[in-house]
Structure formats: C-alpha cells, structure tokens
Design a protein around this motif. Structure first.
Motif: not given
Length: 331
Positions: A34-35, A41-48, A161-171, A179-180
């Motif tokens: 999941s991680v 691959y991004g948020i949407v493929p992970s949700i799928l 966590t000081g800085d969240l991983n905000t570099g993850i795109g929607l995918g 892939v998702g």
C-alpha cells in the motif's frame, strides 16, 4: 481462560469469523505494498488497489454462498491440490515480508529470518494439534492487536514527522492508472485460492464441535469492511517519515499481520493434504523458502497473482456450468 473464550466463540461466531477473514486476507503486503503503490504510482491508483483489496473477501462470500457448485468443485482432489500449492506462495510472501521489514531495524535481516523460522515452526506444531478453533481465535486477537498498533504507529508517525511527504501526486497518468486497475483487479480472485475460506464455509455448515451456525456471507462482507478500515491507516502511512524506533514498531505491526496469514496458510496445507502430507509440505516450504527471498514481497506476490487469475477463471466457469446444469435438471 481459553475454554471460556472458546465457548463465547461457539455461541456467536460471526464476528470471530469476520476478524479471522480480515486477518487471513491481510498479509504483510497489505501494508508494505500500500505504501509502495501510493508513493510510486500516486493517490488514485493506490485507492483503486485498496478498493480491490477490500472488495475481494466480500465478492468471495457472495459468490461462494450463491454458486454452491463452486464448493463441490473445491472438494475434488485436483482443485484442492491446485490451491494447496498456491498457498505455498502466500506463505513465502509473508515470510519474505517479515524478514524485509526487520532489515531496517536494529534486529536486522538475520534477526528477522530467525523470527520467521520461529513463527513457522510454532504454528506448524500448534495447528497440527488444535486446528480450526485455534486458528480462528488467534487470528481474531491478532487483528484486534493490529488495529491498536496501526493506530498508534500512524498517530506517532504524523506527530514526529516534521514535513509530510507532499510530493505524492494523484497518479492520473494513463500508465499509473493502468497499474492501479490491473493490480486492483488481480486481487479479486485471491480469496478463491484460500483453502481456509472454503473450510470456513464447510465448518459453519457441519458444526461438529457444536459451534452455532451463522450467516457466513455476512461474516465475509464484514471481514472485507474490517479490512477496508485498516487500509485507511496503511494509505496514510505513505505520507510520513519513520524514525528508527517507529521503524521497529512498524516491523512489529507487520509481523503481527504476517503471522496471522502465515498461520492460515500453514493450516491450509493440513486442510488440503491431511495431517501427515500437510506437515511434510509445510516443512518443505519453510526449508526451501531461502530460494525465493531474492524476489521480495512484490515479486512473489506478482508471480502468484498472475498464476491464480487463470486458475480462478477456470474454477468459476466450471462451477457456473455445473450450476446451470443443476438448475436445468430441477426445472
């Protein structure tokens, strides 16, 4: 103590079954993959992918309870042996996962390997003696522990966590979305290759040890929902960083998840092959595990997932033809 819990289970087994279903289905890949899916691959493929994960057990419960010929088919030697062999891949996936997750901690890969062997040997012996009830109850308690620990790990990770991983795109790129969809769909046939799930259906019907019969379809639907709730936490963990002590806590969490699934697939070999041959196969699988360590969790999972698609399609087609024939005879 154990007898009192056993009596509660026998009187009202539905929730125990649901917890065991979620725990058996989870495996180490549910958190680790999941991680990886989210970050790669991004948020949407992970949700799928997560959606496929959550719906798989629900779909199995609905189809297996409706398509009764499927259960008859799974009692044949050929099909039992086929899914018994698939169970070995599931065992290796979770053994690999526990080893890998400890490699980033002070315990190291060697310590993780020792833990894996200790767990496997312990369950090979325990399940040979105690069987179904022991597996259901240990799964149930371990899954409750998973909820507690994953909530603690997630909360602690966000706090530290000081800085969240905000570099993850929607995918939303076509390649990422593919892939998702593909990996999400590959999950749906999974429960149909779990001998333990078919055994739960038969166990609920026969009740040789006086366990009360319940609506087992609801247990599978609830099990999928319980698993989906857990996936919310695994998705969130893709956005945080892990300190060394959180890495150790995460390793313990993954191990609890993996241990539940390992116990299910060790028990599956007893279900499929009987006590003596099942014992020999379990021991052989553990002995030859080092040959598959290099593939990693995703490598073994991908190999197994692609193989089981063809097996499950064939199973469902044969069962559907038999079901239609039976309907024709009755009408």
């Amino acid at each position: 103590m154990f007898s009192r819990i056993t009596n509660k289970f026998k009187a009202n087994p539905m929730l125990y079954y649901a917890l065991s279903i979620a725990a058996s289905w989870a495996g180490v890949g549910s958190l680790m993959n999941s991680v990886t899916m989210t970050q790669t691959y991004g948020i949407v493929p992970s949700i799928l992918w997560s959606l496929g994960n959550s719906l798989a057990c629900m779909l199995f419960g609905i189809i297996a309870c409706k398509l009764t010929t499927l259960r008859s088919l799974m009692r044949t030697k050929g099909m039992k042996y086929a899914i018994g062999i698939m169970s070995i891949f599931q065992l290796w996936i979770n053994m690999n996962g526990i080893r890998e997750v400890f490699s980033d901690t002070p315990i190291g890969a060697v310590g993780g390997t020792i833990i894996v062997y200790a767990v496997c040997i312990g369950f090979i012996i325990a399940l040979l003696k105690f069987g179904m009830i022991r597996n259901v109850l240990t799964d149930g308690f371990s899954w409750i522990a998973v909820y507690v620990l994953v909530a603690i790990v997630t909360a602690a990770a966000f706090i530290t966590t000081g800085d969240l991983n905000t570099g993850i795109g929607l995918g939303l790129e076509p390649a990422n979305m593919e892939v998702g969809w593909v990996k999400g769909l590959l999950l749906l046939p999974g429960p149909f290759t779990f001998p333990y799930f078919f055994e739960l259906l038969d166990y609920n019907d026969v009740n040789q040890d006086a366990t009360k019969k319940c609506n087992i379809k609801r247990s599978f639907i609830l099990g999928g929902a319980l698993f989906g709730f857990y996936m919310i936490f695994t998705f969130a963990l893709a956005f945080v960083q892990f300190t060394p002590w959180l890495n150790l806590l995460k390793a313990i969490l993954v191990s609890i998840i993996g241990i539940s699934t390992i116990s299910t697939f060790i028990y599956s070999e007893y279900i499929v092959f009987g006590r003596k041959l099942g014992l020999a196969i379990d021991i052989t699988a553990v002995v030859f595990w080092p040959l598959f360590i290099s593939l990693g969790v995703m490598g073994v999972w991908t190999l197994m997932a692609e193989l089981r698609v063809y097996l499950v399609i064939a199973m469902l087609l044969i069962a559907l033809v038999q079901w239609v024939k039976q309907k024709g005879v009755r009408s």
